[in-house]
Design a protein around this motif. Structure first.
Motif, PDB file in Angstrom:
ATOM      1  N   ILE A  59       0.972  27.682  35.650  1.00  0.00           N
ATOM      2  CA  ILE A  59       2.351  28.154  35.784  1.00  0.00           C
ATOM      3  C   ILE A  59       2.385  29.681  35.741  1.00  0.00           C
ATOM      4  CG2 ILE A  59       4.628  28.201  34.671  1.00  0.00           C
ATOM      5  CD1 ILE A  59       3.989  25.352  33.618  1.00  0.00           C
ATOM      6  N   GLN A  62       0.955  31.228  39.066  1.00  0.00           N
ATOM      7  CA  GLN A  62       1.722  30.990  40.291  1.00  0.00           C
ATOM      8  C   GLN A  62       3.101  31.637  40.270  1.00  0.00           C
ATOM      9  OE1 GLN A  62       1.329  26.945  42.083  1.00  0.00           O
ATOM     10  NE2 GLN A  62      -0.115  26.559  40.416  1.00  0.00           N
ATOM     11  N   LEU A  63       3.700  31.772  39.083  1.00  0.00           N
ATOM     12  CA  LEU A  63       5.017  32.408  38.975  1.00  0.00           C
ATOM     13  C   LEU A  63       4.920  33.869  38.539  1.00  0.00           C
ATOM     14  CD1 LEU A  63       7.321  29.683  37.373  1.00  0.00           C
ATOM     15  CD2 LEU A  63       7.349  30.513  39.724  1.00  0.00           C
ATOM     16  N   MET A 210       9.142  26.000  40.510  1.00  0.00           N
ATOM     17  CA  MET A 210       7.894  25.926  41.268  1.00  0.00           C
ATOM     18  C   MET A 210       8.100  25.654  42.759  1.00  0.00           C
ATOM     19  SD  MET A 210       5.876  26.742  38.838  1.00  0.00           S
ATOM     20  CE  MET A 210       4.408  26.783  39.850  1.00  0.00           C
ATOM     21  N   ILE A 231       7.649  18.794  39.820  1.00  0.00           N
ATOM     22  CA  ILE A 231       6.375  18.935  39.115  1.00  0.00           C
ATOM     23  C   ILE A 231       5.799  17.623  38.614  1.00  0.00           C
ATOM     24  CG2 ILE A 231       5.171  20.242  37.315  1.00  0.00           C
ATOM     25  CD1 ILE A 231       7.656  22.045  37.215  1.00  0.00           C
ATOM     26  N   LEU A 291       0.346  20.813  39.705  1.00  0.00           N
ATOM     27  CA  LEU A 291       0.195  22.278  39.707  1.00  0.00           C
ATOM     28  C   LEU A 291      -1.166  22.708  40.254  1.00  0.00           C
ATOM     29  CD1 LEU A 291       1.937  22.931  36.303  1.00  0.00           C
ATOM     30  CD2 LEU A 291       2.715  23.810  38.512  1.00  0.00           C
ATOM     31  N   SER A 294      -0.716  22.446  43.918  1.00  0.00           N
ATOM     32  CA  SER A 294       0.131  23.548  44.374  1.00  0.00           C
ATOM     33  C   SER A 294      -0.688  24.831  44.525  1.00  0.00           C
ATOM     34  CB  SER A 294       1.282  23.762  43.387  1.00  0.00           C
ATOM     35  OG  SER A 294       2.005  24.925  43.688  1.00  0.00           O
ATOM     36  N   VAL A 300       3.886  28.997  45.018  1.00  0.00           N
ATOM     37  CA  VAL A 300       5.322  28.994  45.300  1.00  0.00           C
ATOM     38  C   VAL A 300       5.648  29.667  46.634  1.00  0.00           C
ATOM     39  CG1 VAL A 300       6.093  28.770  42.910  1.00  0.00           C
ATOM     40  CG2 VAL A 300       5.588  31.045  43.819  1.00  0.00           C
TER      41      VAL A 300
END
Length: 401
Positions: A59, A62-63, A210, A231, A291, A294, A300
């Motif tokens: 998390i 990616q963010l 996400m 998610i 995730l 992803s 994202v």
């Protein structure tokens, strides 16, 4: 479909990638070579705590979550956070301003969920709830939530609020803030109090977490999201909490703040690495698999582009249906959600015919929320562009009929 699975356009619990579900099925029997299934393993085992740390890292990367913020895992969904954000931020405010006679809680109301959040704040008491803007005032009928209000409508009156709350995407009403800062439907960050350091800004990102980058994430005190949209399964709530909001709630209670249950206190979660009590082990595991996938696909940024393509196709079909008098958009152009697309099918019995026709072709869960009716097609990350093309083709065939 040959394997018995249908296309799930549900608003939550929502679709999950088939490859993730297949991998999760293996983990149900044997998690990471332990010989113990993920639903059976101790949440304090070294294998699970290592996996939990990986989920946090996925998390954060990616963010682009800064080190000023902690990532926490809890339960209770967004509805529990309606209460938790009020209690934790009122405790923080009491510690920072022990002698203040009254405390302000500012709420941006753009749909059903932000309305519920404001109602919960009133119910809990402890401060004066100010509605910064109510989107219904600028709607077609003065009653529904059909757009993001113009920036001139907002009134942030308190220079020192205990919290400022908004819901980024309204799942029921299909309204979403734009990520484009130049759009009139963007969140008005420039109107926030300018003389308050470390603003207590709270964003409910449950339905879009996400799916695209979060604008000015570092400026938020708290971001929270239920996992059951993009998610994982229901049962997991993810928090991004700025570290100055991890306060001693017992010390605040001595100054007059309402007592905060330990399992709702952000400091308790942070001090115990989200395992003060047993977390939602299985939802965390499946979320971690999602995730990982992803990250492999581009994170994202990849999903933002994909989700925009999907939504553009659906909105174009609605517009074509409006021109023929068959569909009616519920949301004004420019304010529509990329995640939850809502519209009406016009005519006696037409909506039921539309739903039954879609279901006959293997498309499920498109009926709108019980409070507003109509059609709702949710395009979360796991819904593919090809699946979106299927419902768009059906919509066009429905128009042809």
């Amino acid at each position: 479909m040959s394997d018995g699975r249908v296309i799930n356009f549900g608003a939550g619990p929502s679709a999950l990638p088939a490859s993730v579900l297949e991998e999760a099925a293996k983990g149900l029997l044997n998690f990471n070579g332990t010989g113990i299934g993920i639903a059976e393993i101790s949440h304090r085992s070294k294998e699970f705590t290592a996996f939990l740390a990986e989920v946090e890292s996925l998390i954060r990367s990616q963010l682009d979550v800064p080190e000023t913020h902690s990532i926490l895992f809890t339960q209770g969904g967004g509805s529990a956070q309606f209460s938790a954000v009020v209690l934790n931020l009122l405790a923080r405010h009491h510690l920072l301003n022990p002698d203040l006679p009254e405390r302000d809680l500012d709420y941006v109301v753009t749909g059903s969920w932000s309305k519920k959040a404001a109602e919960e704040a009133r119910r809990l008491g402890g401060g004066r709830v100010n509605v910064v803007v109510d989107a219904r005032a600028s709607s077609k009928d003065g009653r529904t939530f059909d757009s993001i209000p113009a920036h001139a409508s907002y009134s942030f009156t308190s220079p020192n609020p205990a919290l400022i709350y908004y819901c980024e995407n309204e799942t029921v009403d299909g309204v979403e803030f734009s990520n484009d800062a130049s759009s009139p439907a963007s969140f008005p960050f420039h109107l926030l109090p300018q003389n308050t350091p470390l603003l207590p800004l709270v964003g409910d990102y449950s339905s879009s977490f996400m799916s695209r980058p979060i604008p000015r994430l570092a400026d938020h005190a708290i971001i929270y999201a239920g996992a059951q949209k993009n998610i994982g399964p229901a049962g997991l709530t993810i928090l991004i909490v700025r570290k100055d909001c991890l306060v001693d709630v017992d010390a605040a209670a001595k100054l007059g703040a309402a007592p905060v249950p330990l399992t709702m206190a952000y400091k308790t979660l942070a001090d115990n690495s989200s395992v003060y009590n047993t977390p939602a082990v299985l939802p965390i595991y499946i979320s971690g698999l999602v995730l990982r996938r992803s990250a492999e696909q581009g994170g994202v940024q990849y999903y933002e582009a994909l989700n925009k393509r999907k939504a553009d196709k659906l909105y174009a079909a609605i517009k074509e249906g409006e021109a023929r008098g068959v569909f009616r958009a519920k949301v004004k152009e420019g304010s529509g959600s990329l995640m939850n697309v809502v519209f009406d099918v016009v005519g006696d019995g037409a909506e039921a015919k539309f739903i039954s026709g879609a279901e006959a072709l293997g498309m499920k869960a498109i009926k709108g929320h019980r409070s507003v009716g109509g059609i709702r097609v949710s395009l979360y990350n796991a819904v593919t562009e090809e699946q979106t093309d299927v419902i768009v083709a059906f919509m066009k065939s429905f128009l042809a009929q």
